[in-house]
Design an enzyme around this catalytic site. Structure first.
Site, PDB file in Angstrom:
ATOM      1  N   SER A   1       0.862  -1.187   0.000  1.00 26.02           N
ATOM      2  CA  SER A   1       0.000   0.000   0.000  1.00 26.02           C
ATOM      3  C   SER A   1       0.894   1.232   0.000  1.00 26.02           C
ATOM      4  O   SER A   1       2.066   1.149   0.382  1.00 26.02           O
ATOM      5  CB  SER A   1      -0.876   0.014   1.261  1.00 26.02           C
ATOM      6  OG  SER A   1      -1.659   1.192   1.311  1.00 26.02           O
TER       7      SER A   1
ATOM      8  N   TYR B   1      -1.734  -0.835  10.506  1.00 24.20           N
ATOM      9  CA  TYR B   1      -1.870  -1.196   9.084  1.00 24.20           C
ATOM     10  C   TYR B   1      -0.631  -0.718   8.317  1.00 24.20           C
ATOM     11  O   TYR B   1      -0.032  -1.473   7.536  1.00 24.20           O
ATOM     12  CB  TYR B   1      -3.139  -0.558   8.509  1.00 24.20           C
ATOM     13  CG  TYR B   1      -3.314  -0.768   7.016  1.00 24.20           C
ATOM     14  CD1 TYR B   1      -3.696  -2.007   6.504  1.00 24.20           C
ATOM     15  CD2 TYR B   1      -3.089   0.272   6.104  1.00 24.20           C
ATOM     16  CE1 TYR B   1      -3.862  -2.196   5.136  1.00 24.20           C
ATOM     17  CE2 TYR B   1      -3.255   0.091   4.742  1.00 24.20           C
ATOM     18  CZ  TYR B   1      -3.642  -1.147   4.267  1.00 24.20           C
ATOM     19  OH  TYR B   1      -3.797  -1.346   2.912  1.00 24.20           O
TER      20      TYR B   1
HETATM   21  P1  NAP Z   1     -11.429  -6.203   0.329  1.00 26.97           P
HETATM   22  O1  NAP Z   1     -12.343  -5.659  -0.701  1.00 26.97           O
HETATM   23  O2  NAP Z   1     -11.837  -6.166   1.762  1.00 26.97           O
HETATM   24  O3  NAP Z   1     -11.031  -7.709  -0.079  1.00 26.97           O
HETATM   25  C1  NAP Z   1     -10.145  -8.430   0.728  1.00 26.97           C
HETATM   26  C2  NAP Z   1      -9.958  -9.827   0.201  1.00 26.97           C
HETATM   27  O4  NAP Z   1      -9.033 -10.515   1.047  1.00 26.97           O
HETATM   28  C3  NAP Z   1     -11.236 -10.653   0.198  1.00 26.97           C
HETATM   29  O5  NAP Z   1     -11.199 -11.573  -0.859  1.00 26.97           O
HETATM   30  C4  NAP Z   1     -11.161 -11.374   1.544  1.00 26.97           C
HETATM   31  O6  NAP Z   1     -11.954 -12.546   1.517  1.00 26.97           O
HETATM   32  C5  NAP Z   1      -9.666 -11.672   1.597  1.00 26.97           C
HETATM   33  N1  NAP Z   1      -9.164 -11.888   2.959  1.00 26.97           N
HETATM   34  C6  NAP Z   1      -9.199 -11.065   4.026  1.00 26.97           C
HETATM   35  N2  NAP Z   1      -8.631 -11.644   5.088  1.00 26.97           N
HETATM   36  C7  NAP Z   1      -8.214 -12.879   4.679  1.00 26.97           C
HETATM   37  C8  NAP Z   1      -7.561 -13.952   5.315  1.00 26.97           C
HETATM   38  N3  NAP Z   1      -7.211 -13.929   6.603  1.00 26.97           N
HETATM   39  N4  NAP Z   1      -7.279 -15.056   4.580  1.00 26.97           N
HETATM   40  C9  NAP Z   1      -7.643 -15.128   3.271  1.00 26.97           C
HETATM   41  N5  NAP Z   1      -8.261 -14.142   2.623  1.00 26.97           N
HETATM   42  C10 NAP Z   1      -8.548 -13.027   3.327  1.00 26.97           C
HETATM   43  O7  NAP Z   1     -10.016  -5.456   0.307  1.00 26.97           O
HETATM   44  P2  NAP Z   1      -9.267  -4.678  -0.880  1.00 26.97           P
HETATM   45  O8  NAP Z   1      -9.581  -3.247  -0.745  1.00 26.97           O
HETATM   46  O9  NAP Z   1      -9.457  -5.346  -2.174  1.00 26.97           O
HETATM   47  O10 NAP Z   1      -7.755  -4.892  -0.403  1.00 26.97           O
HETATM   48  C11 NAP Z   1      -6.969  -5.955  -0.906  1.00 26.97           C
HETATM   49  C12 NAP Z   1      -5.512  -5.707  -0.589  1.00 26.97           C
HETATM   50  O11 NAP Z   1      -5.130  -4.462  -1.149  1.00 26.97           O
HETATM   51  C13 NAP Z   1      -5.199  -5.630   0.887  1.00 26.97           C
HETATM   52  O12 NAP Z   1      -3.938  -6.222   1.124  1.00 26.97           O
HETATM   53  C14 NAP Z   1      -5.132  -4.143   1.152  1.00 26.97           C
HETATM   54  O13 NAP Z   1      -4.314  -3.827   2.247  1.00 26.97           O
HETATM   55  C15 NAP Z   1      -4.552  -3.647  -0.149  1.00 26.97           C
HETATM   56  N6  NAP Z   1      -4.824  -2.245  -0.440  1.00 26.97           N
HETATM   57  C16 NAP Z   1      -6.085  -1.815  -0.726  1.00 26.97           C
HETATM   58  C17 NAP Z   1      -6.292  -0.486  -1.048  1.00 26.97           C
HETATM   59  C18 NAP Z   1      -7.637   0.046  -1.465  1.00 26.97           C
HETATM   60  O14 NAP Z   1      -7.754   1.245  -1.734  1.00 26.97           O
HETATM   61  N7  NAP Z   1      -8.656  -0.757  -1.569  1.00 26.97           N
HETATM   62  C19 NAP Z   1      -5.220   0.416  -1.043  1.00 26.97           C
HETATM   63  C20 NAP Z   1      -3.951  -0.064  -0.733  1.00 26.97           C
HETATM   64  C21 NAP Z   1      -3.754  -1.399  -0.444  1.00 26.97           C
HETATM   65  P3  NAP Z   1     -12.592 -13.152   2.894  1.00 26.97           P
HETATM   66  O15 NAP Z   1     -13.085 -12.002   3.705  1.00 26.97           O
HETATM   67  O16 NAP Z   1     -13.680 -14.076   2.406  1.00 26.97           O
HETATM   68  O17 NAP Z   1     -11.500 -13.895   3.555  1.00 26.97           O
END
Ligand code: NAP
Length: 261
Positions: free
Chosen positions: A145, A159
């Site tokens: 991130s 985080y």
């Molecule tokens: P999201 O929409 O909440 O999706 C998260 C995904 O990870 C889901 O498929 C969830 O499925 C899975 N997950 C969560 N905990 C898990 C675990 N313990 N084991 C296996 N799977 C797990 O989140 P997102 O926004 O797409 O974020 C994805 C990644 O991008 C993260 O690493 C986040 O830190 C990073 N990120 C996101 C943003 C942003 O703007 N969205 C920005 C920077 C970085 P289940 O809940 O079914 O397990």
């Protein structure tokens, strides 16, 4: 032209929603076999089915697995090898971002954040190491991130620590795995529209848009395209690097810099 990834096998943890699903969609569209993971089986099966409909010839499937569990990541690797005979690309993307101010953050909050985001990424890569070594051109792509490595935001000190820790892991892993032709890189997304981000509320989303020089949030496929590039044969000499994909969000020296354009 880049060498196609058609027929290669790609694992995307947390590929059932959000950024992971965007990464999975791009690889599936390019003809790769894609395995997505998550903890919620119903959401995961539905996501795999949806992704399969737009796939470019490869198979798309789901495996239920919690990345914070070594038993689960080992079973995940076993299942992927049974289904596809090997793995070429591992996207350690699963992550969580519940906020907690430092003053009230509990030990459990810290353990959960580091357990999923840091330990989960390490366990995932570890589980696939033999298979990645066997290909001779393995690719590991971490979803870090901008928060932590470049920026901070109140409520996300744990985080930010987890996302910066992923880069520390990446640098040494890249050295250890280079002799096997494996590259280890990280994508650092800015604010990307996902189910998880939407949960933070409209006010948060609008304030972020205002802080981004491109004046919009990112799309999940824009992270997918960056991942696809890092997975190509042509990116074989890029390792231990982080690629910011944020519409310029980390660039302004002050918020006022945005008013002058
Ligand atoms: P999201 O929409 O909440 O999706 C998260 C995904 O990870 C889901 O498929 C969830 O499925 C899975 N997950 C969560 N905990 C898990 C675990 N313990 N084991 C296996 N799977 C797990 O989140 P997102 O926004 O797409 O974020 C994805 C990644 O991008 C993260 O690493 C986040 O830190 C990073 N990120 C996101 C943003 C942003 O703007 N969205 C920005 C920077 C970085 P289940 O809940 O079914 O397990």
């Amino acid at each position: 032209m880049f060498t196609p990834v058609e027929g290669r096998t790609v694992v995307v943890t947390g590929g059932t929603r959000g950024i992971g699903k965007g990464i999975a969609r791009v690889f599936a569209g390019a003809g790769a076999n894609v395995v997505v993971t998550g903890r919620d089986a119903a959401v995961g099966e539905a996501a795999a089915e949806e992704l399969a409909q737009k796939a470019g010839g490869g198979a798309v499937s789901f495996v239920v697995a919690d990345v914070a569990s070594a038993a689960d990541t080992a079973r995940l690797a076993e299942t992927v090898l049974e289904r596809h005979g090997g793995v070429d690309v591992v996207c350690a993307n699963a992550g969580i971002f519940p906020s907690a101010p430092l003053a009230t953050m509990t030990e459990a909050d810290i353990d959960e954040m580091l357990g999923v985001n840091v330990k989960g990424a390490i366990l995932t890569v570890q589980a696939f190491l033999p298979a990645l070594k066997a290909t001779g051109r393995g690719r590991v792509i971490l979803t870090s991130s901008i928060t932590g490595p470049h920026t901070g935001y109140p409520g996300w000190s744990h985080y930010g620590a987890s996302k910066a820790a992923m880069l520390g892991f990446m640098r040494t892993a890249a050295i250890e795995l280079a002799p096997h032709g494996i590259t280890v890189n990280a994508i650092l997304p800015g604010n990307i529209i996902t189910e998880g981000l939407a949960d933070l509320g409209e006010d948060y989303l609008r304030s972020m848009e205002a802080a981004i020089p491109m004046r919009r949030l990112g799309e999940v496929e824009e992270i997918g395209h960056a991942a696809l590039f890092l997975a190509t044969d042509e990116a074989a000499y890029i390792t231990g690097q982080s690629l910011v994909v944020d519409g310029g969000q980390i660039l302004p020296e002050t918020p006022a810099a945005m008013d002058d354009v």
